[in-house]
Scaffold this active site. Sequence first.
Site, mmCIF file in Angstrom:
data_model
loop_
_atom_site.group_PDB
_atom_site.id
_atom_site.type_symbol
_atom_site.label_atom_id
_atom_site.label_comp_id
_atom_site.label_asym_id
_atom_site.label_seq_id
_atom_site.Cartn_x
_atom_site.Cartn_y
_atom_site.Cartn_z
ATOM 1 N N THR A 57 4.474 -8.853 15.089
ATOM 2 C CA THR A 57 3.354 -9.520 14.463
ATOM 3 C C THR A 57 2.336 -8.463 14.040
ATOM 4 O OG1 THR A 57 1.956 -11.459 14.750
ATOM 5 C CG2 THR A 57 2.062 -9.999 16.611
ATOM 6 N N SER B 91 1.921 -7.900 -0.688
ATOM 7 C CA SER B 91 2.775 -8.797 0.089
ATOM 8 C C SER B 91 2.119 -10.138 0.404
ATOM 9 C CB SER B 91 3.276 -8.126 1.370
ATOM 10 O OG SER B 91 2.293 -8.117 2.368
ATOM 11 N N SER B 92 0.829 -10.278 0.090
ATOM 12 C CA SER B 92 0.207 -11.606 0.219
ATOM 13 C C SER B 92 0.843 -12.580 -0.769
ATOM 14 C CB SER B 92 -1.293 -11.547 -0.062
ATOM 15 O OG SER B 92 -1.835 -10.341 0.346
ATOM 16 N N THR C 70 0.807 -1.222 0.000
ATOM 17 C CA THR C 70 0.000 0.000 0.000
ATOM 18 C C THR C 70 0.841 1.274 0.000
ATOM 19 O OG1 THR C 70 -1.712 -1.173 1.196
ATOM 20 C CG2 THR C 70 -1.789 1.213 1.326
ATOM 21 N N THR D 84 3.122 -21.180 21.073
ATOM 22 C CA THR D 84 1.789 -20.915 21.626
ATOM 23 C C THR D 84 0.917 -20.064 20.696
ATOM 24 O OG1 THR D 84 0.540 -19.920 23.451
ATOM 25 C CG2 THR D 84 2.694 -18.967 23.005
ATOM 26 N N GLN D 85 -0.378 -20.337 20.741
ATOM 27 C CA GLN D 85 -1.337 -19.511 19.982
ATOM 28 C C GLN D 85 -1.530 -18.151 20.649
ATOM 29 O OE1 GLN D 85 -5.073 -21.655 19.524
ATOM 30 N NE2 GLN D 85 -4.023 -23.465 18.767
HETATM 31 N N1 ASP Z 1 -2.303 -6.270 1.078
HETATM 32 C C1 ASP Z 1 -1.323 -5.247 1.263
HETATM 33 C C2 ASP Z 1 0.043 -5.891 1.335
HETATM 34 O O1 ASP Z 1 0.371 -6.503 2.311
HETATM 35 C C3 ASP Z 1 -1.592 -4.457 2.478
HETATM 36 C C4 ASP Z 1 -0.517 -3.442 2.783
HETATM 37 O O2 ASP Z 1 0.276 -3.074 1.963
HETATM 38 O O3 ASP Z 1 -0.466 -2.991 3.886
HETATM 39 O O4 ASP Z 1 0.795 -5.769 0.396
#
Ligand code: ASP
Length: 343
Positions: A166, A58-59, A13, A278-279
């Site tokens: 995290t 980044s996904s 983003t 741990t969760q």
């Molecule tokens: N989906 C985006 C990414 O992780 C969200 C972001 O950039 O914050 O690339």
Amino acid sequence: MTSSVLIIYTGGTIGMKQDPEDGTLKPFDFSQIKEEVPELSKYDVRIDSYTFSPLIDSSDVQPSLWVDLAKLIESKYDEYDGFVILHGTDTMAYSASALSFMLEGLTKPIIFTGSQLPIGVPRTDGKENLISSVEIAAEKDEKGHARVPEVCIFFDSKLFRGNRSTKYSAEAFDAFNSPNCPPLAEAGIRIRYNTDVILKPTSWVSTLRIYTHLDTRVSILKIHPGITPVVARPFLCAPEIRACIIETYGSGNALSSEWFLDLIREADHMGKILLNVTQCKSGTVNMDLYATGTTLKHAGVLSGGDITTEAALGKLFALMGRSDNNQWVKTALAHPICGETSE
Ligand code: ASP
């Protein structure tokens, strides 16, 4: 002497700007960064940029990006005092964790940052995140050493150790936290460094060594009520799997059903690396506390202590990439490499 910082733009983003013609968000040209963020010109810092192609959400991050980042940093290491990596927030904690295990002998800051709103829209959090990250990446102490020679995440005025961080909010500007390790720095009217927490290299003249062979044969099994043998078996015993991160309840507990313990024992006999994480977002695994935890320990499960899942994954990828010997990996897992667990 003027410091120098390389901004590496991978996507996400932060690097978006509204197209005046159709109103859509498009990545902007980072070689023009000082025009977009004129505040950067006020620093006595030489700033260059490097843009990855293609830019990614980044996904879509894969370990190959981490290898590319490590190689790029190695090739530019002598030219710059620090590096700022612009990265999407979704997997930033995974990337920062992995990089921390791939770069050995680090004497310079590697600061990951991003934003919840694009840099080119009003109310963006991207400018502040970028400006402070550049300042931290350029910062030296009285002896001329980097103030923070670690892989970090800077977000919403806080600098966290990358492998302790995290993402915990999909909406808030303070999207990251680091529940088991205090911030390394906080930006108020000035940046206050938490020098007691910041790790120093064993030698300031050490050469950077990068580990680029990552073994990704790791599964993550999240324990939950209603879990069955058919669901759990492939995570633990599939031939393709070399290690399993078992995300347990509380201080490292899991169900005490005989079928589950049999599966753990079977995986252990197959030589798999079984790591208990741990969760819970905060606190640590302690397999000596409850009978269910002790049974796991006796069945061959190792304690991850207070490591995050993101850091456990990066640590396993890097250690397994360094050796085919699972016993060596198990021994190495027990000790912190770069501050990822509390002593
Ligand atoms: N989906 C985006 C990414 O992780 C969200 C972001 O950039 O914050 O690339």
